[in-house]
Design an enzyme around this catalytic site. Structure first.
Site, PDB file in Angstrom:
ATOM      1  N   SER A 172     -67.745  80.286-107.044  1.00  0.00           N
ATOM      2  CA  SER A 172     -67.121  79.125-107.301  1.00  0.00           C
ATOM      3  C   SER A 172     -66.711  78.364-106.025  1.00  0.00           C
ATOM      4  O   SER A 172     -66.209  79.145-105.052  1.00  0.00           O
ATOM      5  CB  SER A 172     -65.847  79.411-108.425  1.00  0.00           C
ATOM      6  OG  SER A 172     -65.857  77.992-108.951  1.00  0.00           O
ATOM      7  N   PRO A 173     -66.824  77.128-105.905  1.00  0.00           N
ATOM      8  CA  PRO A 173     -66.378  76.251-104.879  1.00  0.00           C
ATOM      9  C   PRO A 173     -64.975  76.526-104.668  1.00  0.00           C
ATOM     10  O   PRO A 173     -64.236  76.290-105.518  1.00  0.00           O
ATOM     11  CB  PRO A 173     -66.923  74.844-105.036  1.00  0.00           C
ATOM     12  CG  PRO A 173     -66.822  74.823-106.510  1.00  0.00           C
ATOM     13  CD  PRO A 173     -67.303  76.168-107.040  1.00  0.00           C
ATOM     14  N   CYS A 186     -61.745  75.140-101.736  1.00  0.00           N
ATOM     15  CA  CYS A 186     -61.621  74.695-100.662  1.00  0.00           C
ATOM     16  C   CYS A 186     -60.865  75.489 -99.792  1.00  0.00           C
ATOM     17  O   CYS A 186     -59.944  76.318-100.304  1.00  0.00           O
ATOM     18  CB  CYS A 186     -60.735  73.477-100.615  1.00  0.00           C
ATOM     19  SG  CYS A 186     -61.252  71.992-101.176  1.00  0.00           S
ATOM     20  N   TYR A 244     -61.251  64.247-109.592  1.00  0.00           N
ATOM     21  CA  TYR A 244     -61.742  63.490-108.371  1.00  0.00           C
ATOM     22  C   TYR A 244     -62.513  62.300-108.854  1.00  0.00           C
ATOM     23  O   TYR A 244     -62.848  62.137-110.151  1.00  0.00           O
ATOM     24  CB  TYR A 244     -62.566  64.394-107.636  1.00  0.00           C
ATOM     25  CG  TYR A 244     -61.638  65.595-106.999  1.00  0.00           C
ATOM     26  CD1 TYR A 244     -60.526  65.232-106.257  1.00  0.00           C
ATOM     27  CD2 TYR A 244     -61.928  66.956-107.468  1.00  0.00           C
ATOM     28  CE1 TYR A 244     -59.725  66.392-105.800  1.00  0.00           C
ATOM     29  CE2 TYR A 244     -60.896  67.963-107.216  1.00  0.00           C
ATOM     30  CZ  TYR A 244     -59.855  67.611-106.292  1.00  0.00           C
ATOM     31  OH  TYR A 244     -58.964  68.469-105.787  1.00  0.00           O
ATOM     32  N   ARG A 246     -70.660  69.847-111.744  1.00  0.00           N
ATOM     33  CA  ARG A 246     -69.468  70.667-112.435  1.00  0.00           C
ATOM     34  C   ARG A 246     -68.657  69.575-113.009  1.00  0.00           C
ATOM     35  O   ARG A 246     -68.467  68.575-112.719  1.00  0.00           O
ATOM     36  CB  ARG A 246     -68.664  71.323-111.367  1.00  0.00           C
ATOM     37  CG  ARG A 246     -67.359  71.920-111.715  1.00  0.00           C
ATOM     38  CD  ARG A 246     -66.417  72.463-110.691  1.00  0.00           C
ATOM     39  NE  ARG A 246     -66.687  73.992-110.974  1.00  0.00           N
ATOM     40  CZ  ARG A 246     -66.154  74.987-110.550  1.00  0.00           C
ATOM     41  NH1 ARG A 246     -64.907  74.787-110.096  1.00  0.00           N
ATOM     42  NH2 ARG A 246     -66.579  76.186-110.437  1.00  0.00           N
ATOM     43  N   GLY A 288     -64.022  82.635-109.032  1.00  0.00           N
ATOM     44  CA  GLY A 288     -63.256  81.924-107.709  1.00  0.00           C
ATOM     45  C   GLY A 288     -62.104  82.980-107.206  1.00  0.00           C
ATOM     46  O   GLY A 288     -62.721  83.610-106.298  1.00  0.00           O
ATOM     47  N   ARG A 289     -61.076  82.846-107.749  1.00  0.00           N
ATOM     48  CA  ARG A 289     -60.213  83.772-107.120  1.00  0.00           C
ATOM     49  C   ARG A 289     -60.489  85.043-106.810  1.00  0.00           C
ATOM     50  O   ARG A 289     -60.230  86.051-105.970  1.00  0.00           O
ATOM     51  CB  ARG A 289     -58.712  83.526-107.703  1.00  0.00           C
ATOM     52  CG  ARG A 289     -58.416  82.088-107.300  1.00  0.00           C
ATOM     53  CD  ARG A 289     -57.153  81.635-108.274  1.00  0.00           C
ATOM     54  NE  ARG A 289     -57.563  81.844-109.689  1.00  0.00           N
ATOM     55  CZ  ARG A 289     -56.947  81.431-110.933  1.00  0.00           C
ATOM     56  NH1 ARG A 289     -55.669  81.491-110.885  1.00  0.00           N
ATOM     57  NH2 ARG A 289     -57.576  81.396-112.138  1.00  0.00           N
TER      58      ARG A 289
HETATM   59  C1  LIG Z   1     -58.039  77.895-103.441  1.00  0.00           C
HETATM   60  C2  LIG Z   1     -58.758  77.137-104.190  1.00  0.00           C
HETATM   61  C3  LIG Z   1     -59.497  76.181-103.851  1.00  0.00           C
HETATM   62  C4  LIG Z   1     -60.267  75.601-104.832  1.00  0.00           C
HETATM   63  N1  LIG Z   1     -60.918  74.391-104.428  1.00  0.00           N
HETATM   64  C5  LIG Z   1     -62.126  74.016-105.353  1.00  0.00           C
HETATM   65  C6  LIG Z   1     -63.272  73.142-104.913  1.00  0.00           C
HETATM   66  O1  LIG Z   1     -63.400  72.924-103.718  1.00  0.00           O
HETATM   67  N2  LIG Z   1     -63.951  72.533-106.038  1.00  0.00           N
HETATM   68  C7  LIG Z   1     -63.898  73.076-107.365  1.00  0.00           C
HETATM   69  O2  LIG Z   1     -64.461  72.608-107.907  1.00  0.00           O
HETATM   70  N3  LIG Z   1     -62.854  73.833-107.641  1.00  0.00           N
HETATM   71  C8  LIG Z   1     -62.063  74.404-106.700  1.00  0.00           C
HETATM   72  N4  LIG Z   1     -61.134  75.113-107.271  1.00  0.00           N
HETATM   73  C9  LIG Z   1     -60.959  75.781-108.538  1.00  0.00           C
HETATM   74  C10 LIG Z   1     -62.189  77.052-108.614  1.00  0.00           C
HETATM   75  O3  LIG Z   1     -63.445  76.741-108.194  1.00  0.00           O
HETATM   76  C11 LIG Z   1     -62.125  77.763-109.937  1.00  0.00           C
HETATM   77  O4  LIG Z   1     -62.716  76.683-110.759  1.00  0.00           O
HETATM   78  C12 LIG Z   1     -60.695  78.072-110.599  1.00  0.00           C
HETATM   79  O5  LIG Z   1     -60.129  78.796-109.371  1.00  0.00           O
HETATM   80  C13 LIG Z   1     -60.712  78.932-111.792  1.00  0.00           C
HETATM   81  O6  LIG Z   1     -61.639  80.052-111.301  1.00  0.00           O
HETATM   82  P1  LIG Z   1     -61.225  81.529-111.204  1.00  0.00           P
HETATM   83  O7  LIG Z   1     -60.101  81.832-112.033  1.00  0.00           O
HETATM   84  O8  LIG Z   1     -62.240  82.218-111.108  1.00  0.00           O
HETATM   85  O9  LIG Z   1     -60.266  81.439-109.734  1.00  0.00           O
HETATM   86  C14 LIG Z   1     -60.195  75.871-106.272  1.00  0.00           C
HETATM   87  C15 LIG Z   1     -59.591  76.859-106.438  1.00  0.00           C
HETATM   88  C16 LIG Z   1     -58.810  77.622-105.564  1.00  0.00           C
HETATM   89  C17 LIG Z   1     -57.823  78.772-105.990  1.00  0.00           C
END
Ligand SMILES: Cc1cc2nc3c(=O)[nH]c(=O)nc-3n(C[C@H](O)[C@H](O)[C@H](O)COP(=O)(O)O)c2cc1C
Length: 375
Positions: A32-33, A35, A195, A243, A340-341
């Site tokens: 997952s993207p 930042c 966004y 997305r 993601g995380r």
């Molecule tokens: C540090 C961090 C940065 C993130 N940056 C983005 C991003 O650049 N684009 C995006 O669509 N979501 C972003 N997210 C959301 C994650 O892509 C993801 O949707 C969210 O963390 C839930 O998934 P997870 O439970 O697997 O972490 C970010 C999340 C975290 C924790």
């Protein structure tokens, strides 16, 4: 729902493309993207941090890496420490990153974004509280669909006129051309998490009265124009993704029925091949869920809505258990999982998951150099 043993975490997946060739992924795990706020010189150029971060995750066995939110213009970046895709130097750094990802057997997508009123945010740091980065500290005047502040702590935006909106559309197209030149296999357009494209789509934040506001056709106009402009320059041999925040979790906000109808339209008539399902991020609400697989139902609903198309549906949110991910696939809730995380906690999540699911070592996507770790 049917069951099918071929639809598993470690079965290959082909993202469809308009020319029918498709992009083959070695498995159904997608990064997952996220930042990294690690651009050192505020110039949008990837650094050593990005190389080690994405390199380790590619070596960890993911099928597709979605590189973090990347601004299509300087004012479109979420923060001054975000990646950009609007200069030659940025494009060169992306080329290096893509080549590294490919060298580890993964495919590479980039998330193209304009943050609108949520641009110029404070880069996340331990203890930071969000909101706008002041102009004297590297922030900038933001632009948006209205002149209102998008959320508490964010500065009021400058309302985009039609020329400004056309500029945004052409910024996305130009960034897509650069993404192609840098070697990316796929693009994910960011239309989620509050966004600009989400600000435009949601009735909660789009109060315009021209052809970009009002009914859903008008509120979706900017997204459709961006998708069309990107598809125009993005090769037909490459998949185009989006997305979406499938719901705002607020009465009178976006809901899954509305967003699923829009995704059908984008898939059937605008060249979208991959839908990644997330939610929320626009307004604070106690209804926003969390916990293991917290978007699973939304992902399944989106998949159902797109069942008569060839689009791939992935879902993100609280997926960290291999068994849960495997069940989501075997029961055809979705085609792939975005992680993601859990990938930051363990860049080798796919290798670990394959071992824990009893996938034979030869089929484990772990780097051969690490086989002696006895995955
Ligand atoms: C540090 C961090 C940065 C993130 N940056 C983005 C991003 O650049 N684009 C995006 O669509 N979501 C972003 N997210 C959301 C994650 O892509 C993801 O949707 C969210 O963390 C839930 O998934 P997870 O439970 O697997 O972490 C970010 C999340 C975290 C924790």
């Amino acid at each position: 729902m049917t069951t099918d043993n071929r639809n598993t975490l470690f079965s290959p997946l082909t993202l469809p493309t308009p020319d029918g060739t498709g992009l083959k992924l070695r498995n159904r795990t997608i990064l997952s993207p996220m930042c990294q706020y690690s651009v050192d010189k505020m110039d949008g150029v990837a650094t050593d941090w990005h190389l080690q971060h994405y390199g380790a995750i590619a070596a960890g066995g993911f099928g597709l890496l979605t590189v973090e939110s990347t601004g299509v213009s300087p004012v479109g970046r979420i923060s001054p420490r975000d990646l950009g895709m609007y200069s030659d130097e940025q494009e060169d750094a992306h080329r290096h990153l893509v080549s590294l990802i490919h060298s580890q057997g993964a495919a590479a997508a980039v998330q193209l974004n304009h943050a609108g009123g949520r641009a110029s945010g404070k880069p996340w740091m331990p203890g930071s509280h969000g909101g706008s980065e002041p102009i004297e500290e590297g922030g900038w005047q933001t632009v948006g669909m209205t002149d209102q502040s998008i959320a508490k702590g964010y500065q009021p935006t400058t309302k985009l006129d039609k020329t400004g909106i056309k500029q945004i559309v052409s910024d996305f197209a130009e960034a897509a051309g650069r993404a192609d030149a840098a070697g990316y296999d796929a693009i994910q357009i960011h239309a989620a998490h509050g966004y600009l494209l989400h600000q435009s789509l949601s009735p909660l934040t789009n109060t315009r009265t021209d052809e970009y506001g009002g009914n859903i056709e008008n509120r979706a106009r900017l997204i459709c124009e961006v998708v069309d402009a990107v598809r125009e320059v993005w090769p037909n041999s490459k998949p185009l993704g989006i997305r979406i925040s499938a719901t705002d979790w607020v009465e009178d906000g976006l809901d899954i029925e509305t967003t699923a109808r829009l995704m059908r339209e984008l898939v059937k008539h605008h060249g979208i091949n991959w839908v990644d399902v997330s939610s929320g991020g626009l307004v604070n609400t106690p209804l926003q869920p969390s916990g293991p697989g917290f978007h699973a139902l939304l992902g399944a609903q989106m998949k159902q809505a797109l069942a008569d198309t060839d689009a791939i549906v992935s879902v993100v949110g609280g997926i960290s258990s291999p068994e849960q991910a495997e069940t989501m696939l075997r029961t055809h809730q979705v085609d792939a999982v975005s992680i993601g995380r859990a990938a930051m906690r363990n860049p080798h999540w796919p290798a670990m998951a394959a071992a824990s699911l009893g996938v034979p070592r030869e089929a484990n996507p772990a780097a051969v150099q690490y086989w002696r770790a006895e995955w």
